[in-house]
Design a protein around this motif. Structure first.
Motif, PDB file in Angstrom:
ATOM      1  N   PRO A  24       5.321 -33.127   1.941  1.00 31.29           N
ATOM      2  CA  PRO A  24       3.979 -33.227   1.351  1.00 31.29           C
ATOM      3  C   PRO A  24       3.323 -31.870   1.143  1.00 31.29           C
ATOM      4  O   PRO A  24       2.531 -31.699   0.220  1.00 31.29           O
ATOM      5  N   ASP A  25       3.652 -30.900   1.978  1.00 37.27           N
ATOM      6  CA  ASP A  25       3.094 -29.557   1.786  1.00 37.27           C
ATOM      7  C   ASP A  25       3.618 -28.941   0.490  1.00 37.27           C
ATOM      8  O   ASP A  25       2.862 -28.339  -0.286  1.00 37.27           O
ATOM      9  N   ALA A  26       4.920 -29.083   0.245  1.00 37.08           N
ATOM     10  CA  ALA A  26       5.513 -28.498  -0.966  1.00 37.08           C
ATOM     11  C   ALA A  26       5.025 -29.222  -2.215  1.00 37.08           C
ATOM     12  O   ALA A  26       4.764 -28.580  -3.240  1.00 37.08           O
ATOM     13  N   ILE A  27       4.896 -30.541  -2.150  1.00 31.57           N
ATOM     14  CA  ILE A  27       4.415 -31.300  -3.314  1.00 31.57           C
ATOM     15  C   ILE A  27       2.996 -30.879  -3.670  1.00 31.57           C
ATOM     16  O   ILE A  27       2.667 -30.630  -4.845  1.00 31.57           O
ATOM     17  N   ARG A  28       2.118 -30.775  -2.683  1.00 32.88           N
ATOM     18  CA  ARG A  28       0.731 -30.385  -2.956  1.00 32.88           C
ATOM     19  C   ARG A  28       0.658 -28.946  -3.470  1.00 32.88           C
ATOM     20  O   ARG A  28      -0.152 -28.638  -4.358  1.00 32.88           O
ATOM     21  N   ALA A  29       1.492 -28.073  -2.921  1.00 32.71           N
ATOM     22  CA  ALA A  29       1.518 -26.695  -3.404  1.00 32.71           C
ATOM     23  C   ALA A  29       1.996 -26.639  -4.852  1.00 32.71           C
ATOM     24  O   ALA A  29       1.447 -25.907  -5.684  1.00 32.71           O
ATOM     25  N   ALA A  30       3.022 -27.443  -5.167  1.00 32.41           N
ATOM     26  CA  ALA A  30       3.539 -27.465  -6.539  1.00 32.41           C
ATOM     27  C   ALA A  30       2.479 -27.963  -7.511  1.00 32.41           C
ATOM     28  O   ALA A  30       2.336 -27.428  -8.614  1.00 32.41           O
ATOM     29  N   LYS A  31       1.713 -28.970  -7.103  1.00 35.33           N
ATOM     30  CA  LYS A  31       0.686 -29.476  -8.024  1.00 35.33           C
ATOM     31  C   LYS A  31      -0.405 -28.432  -8.230  1.00 35.33           C
ATOM     32  O   LYS A  31      -0.904 -28.279  -9.349  1.00 35.33           O
ATOM     33  N   ARG A  32      -0.783 -27.722  -7.172  1.00 35.64           N
ATOM     34  CA  ARG A  32      -1.789 -26.663  -7.359  1.00 35.64           C
ATOM     35  C   ARG A  32      -1.291 -25.630  -8.363  1.00 35.64           C
ATOM     36  O   ARG A  32      -2.050 -25.166  -9.228  1.00 35.64           O
ATOM     37  N   LEU A  33      -0.020 -25.269  -8.265  1.00 35.54           N
ATOM     38  CA  LEU A  33       0.534 -24.288  -9.193  1.00 35.54           C
ATOM     39  C   LEU A  33       0.578 -24.820 -10.620  1.00 35.54           C
ATOM     40  O   LEU A  33       0.208 -24.125 -11.566  1.00 35.54           O
ATOM     41  N   LEU A  34       1.016 -26.062 -10.776  1.00 38.57           N
ATOM     42  CA  LEU A  34       1.157 -26.628 -12.114  1.00 38.57           C
ATOM     43  C   LEU A  34      -0.192 -26.910 -12.771  1.00 38.57           C
ATOM     44  O   LEU A  34      -0.270 -27.010 -14.005  1.00 38.57           O
ATOM     45  N   ASN A  35      -1.237 -26.997 -11.979  1.00 37.44           N
ATOM     46  CA  ASN A  35      -2.579 -27.192 -12.535  1.00 37.44           C
ATOM     47  C   ASN A  35      -3.225 -25.881 -12.981  1.00 37.44           C
ATOM     48  O   ASN A  35      -4.286 -25.903 -13.608  1.00 37.44           O
ATOM     49  N   MET A  36      -2.607 -24.762 -12.683  1.00 37.31           N
ATOM     50  CA  MET A  36      -3.189 -23.479 -13.066  1.00 37.31           C
ATOM     51  C   MET A  36      -3.092 -23.270 -14.576  1.00 37.31           C
ATOM     52  O   MET A  36      -2.081 -23.625 -15.193  1.00 37.31           O
ATOM     53  N   PRO A  37      -4.091 -22.683 -15.189  1.00 35.37           N
ATOM     54  CA  PRO A  37      -3.982 -22.339 -16.608  1.00 35.37           C
ATOM     55  C   PRO A  37      -2.934 -21.251 -16.811  1.00 35.37           C
ATOM     56  O   PRO A  37      -2.707 -20.415 -15.932  1.00 35.37           O
ATOM     57  N   ASN A  38      -2.291 -21.269 -17.973  1.00 35.92           N
ATOM     58  CA  ASN A  38      -1.186 -20.344 -18.249  1.00 35.92           C
ATOM     59  C   ASN A  38      -1.619 -19.024 -18.874  1.00 35.92           C
ATOM     60  O   ASN A  38      -0.785 -18.153 -19.118  1.00 35.92           O
ATOM     61  N   HIS A  39      -2.917 -18.872 -19.148  1.00 40.92           N
ATOM     62  CA  HIS A  39      -3.318 -17.704 -19.927  1.00 40.92           C
ATOM     63  C   HIS A  39      -3.289 -16.404 -19.131  1.00 40.92           C
ATOM     64  O   HIS A  39      -3.432 -15.332 -19.702  1.00 40.92           O
ATOM     65  N   ASP A  40      -3.100 -16.488 -17.812  1.00 34.98           N
ATOM     66  CA  ASP A  40      -3.051 -15.277 -16.986  1.00 34.98           C
ATOM     67  C   ASP A  40      -1.731 -15.257 -16.214  1.00 34.98           C
ATOM     68  O   ASP A  40      -1.657 -15.736 -15.079  1.00 34.98           O
ATOM     69  N   PRO A  41      -0.661 -14.710 -16.803  1.00 35.51           N
ATOM     70  CA  PRO A  41       0.643 -14.717 -16.137  1.00 35.51           C
ATOM     71  C   PRO A  41       0.607 -14.059 -14.763  1.00 35.51           C
ATOM     72  O   PRO A  41       1.278 -14.530 -13.834  1.00 35.51           O
ATOM     73  N   ALA A  42      -0.149 -12.983 -14.610  1.00 36.07           N
ATOM     74  CA  ALA A  42      -0.196 -12.292 -13.326  1.00 36.07           C
ATOM     75  C   ALA A  42      -0.759 -13.206 -12.243  1.00 36.07           C
ATOM     76  O   ALA A  42      -0.259 -13.224 -11.105  1.00 36.07           O
ATOM     77  N   ALA A  43      -1.784 -13.978 -12.581  1.00 42.34           N
ATOM     78  CA  ALA A  43      -2.382 -14.884 -11.604  1.00 42.34           C
ATOM     79  C   ALA A  43      -1.405 -15.990 -11.211  1.00 42.34           C
ATOM     80  O   ALA A  43      -1.330 -16.372 -10.034  1.00 42.34           O
ATOM     81  N   VAL A  44      -0.639 -16.481 -12.189  1.00 44.62           N
ATOM     82  CA  VAL A  44       0.328 -17.531 -11.883  1.00 44.62           C
ATOM     83  C   VAL A  44       1.434 -16.995 -10.987  1.00 44.62           C
ATOM     84  O   VAL A  44       1.836 -17.640 -10.006  1.00 44.62           O
ATOM     85  N   LEU A  45       1.937 -15.817 -11.283  1.00 43.77           N
ATOM     86  CA  LEU A  45       3.003 -15.237 -10.468  1.00 43.77           C
ATOM     87  C   LEU A  45       2.533 -14.977  -9.045  1.00 43.77           C
ATOM     88  O   LEU A  45       3.261 -15.227  -8.068  1.00 43.77           O
ATOM     89  N   LEU A  46       1.320 -14.451  -8.900  1.00 46.89           N
ATOM     90  CA  LEU A  46       0.784 -14.215  -7.557  1.00 46.89           C
ATOM     91  C   LEU A  46       0.596 -15.536  -6.818  1.00 46.89           C
ATOM     92  O   LEU A  46       0.892 -15.639  -5.625  1.00 46.89           O
TER      93      LEU A  46
END
Length: 275
Positions: A217-239
């Protein structure tokens, strides 16, 4: 929690059903309130690992019911409580960046766990917008969809514009919005508005929810937080990827995933850890 929405919790899966089958689950004020209440409660529940969102009876949701539509056309508000969020002007941001009606949709997108919509019958107007709030949409091949607001001289106003533009090409979104034409479940997959078809969408959604609920459940919730991020800032997504990876690595649920795989046994995960 409310007669308009039926909720069953079992093995970490929340089975949420719009429950106004005699009206094809058309949206009235009580349905709006119930969906928001149930969504907010599930978002707080650390034992929930996946959500299935569907409709009782012959349809997923036929959109706004006529009585409610007439009330709004007469200048009345959606809610009867003058101090409640559904009685505010549409431009009032009652829930962060959204109004209350938009929150009925975005709460599923913002849910900390994956949400699977199982769509049969029809998903028109506001019903389609609710389905769009899910992470995944499994639909009956002969289900019917429509961005129906133009038929009534209005525009999608429950986050539909935001969500459709994530899923389909701009010209497709414009054509569907300008015409209100109906399209099938099979076409919805082709257009990008649905994930896949299945003869029994609810059964397929529950099967997928069980697969998700069996993961950390920790990995699933973390994955959803990441996938909900907007894509317009690649640096923010990578961090954010690195931050989430550090957050889950070495924690009890991640170690249990490793041990269960090595020992070839089902994992026994704990409830998700707070972020």
């Amino acid at each position: 929690m409310n007669e308009r929405v039926a909720l069953t919790l079992r093995d970490g899966i929340a089975d949420v059903r719009l429950n106004r089958p005699d009206k094809m689950n058309a949206l009235d004020p009580d349905m709006f309130v119930a969906l928001l209440d149930v969504g907010e409660a599930l978002a707080r529940d650390k034992d929930v690992r996946a959500v299935v969102l569907s409709g009782e009876g012959r349809a997923f949701c036929a959109g706004l019911d006529m009585q409610t539509f007439e009330r709004l056309g007469n200048g009345e508000t959606l809610g009867s409580d003058p101090d409640g969020p559904f009685s505010a002007r549409l431009t009032a941001r009652t829930h962060g960046i959204a109004n209350a009606a938009q929150r009925v949709v975005t709460i599923w997108r913002d849910m900390p766990v994956p949400v699977i919509a199982a769509v049969h019958g029809v998903a028109f107007g506001g019903g389609l917008q609710i389905a769009l709030g899910a992470d995944v949409r499994i639909v009956a091949p002969d289900a019917r969809f429509s961005v129906m607001e133009i038929k009534w001289g209005i525009v999608p106003d429950m986050a539909g514009i935001l969500l459709m533009r994530e899923l389909a090409r701009p010209d497709i979104v414009r054509e569907l919005t300008y015409t209100g034409r109906q399209f099938s479940g099979e076409e919805a997959v082709h257009l990008g508005m649905a994930t896949r078809t299945h003869a029994d969408p609810h059964a397929a959604a529950v099967e997928l929810a069980r697969t998700i609920a069996a993961q950390s459940p920790d990995a699933i919730r973390a994955a959803k937080r990441l996938l909900n991020m907007p894509n317009h800032d690649p640096a923010a997504v990578l961090l954010a990827e690195s931050t989430e990876a550090e957050r889950v690595m070495g924690r009890p649920n991640q170690m249990e995933a490793v041990h269960a795989n090595m020992e070839r046994r089902p994992p026994l995960f704990r409830p998700a850890e707070p972020v």
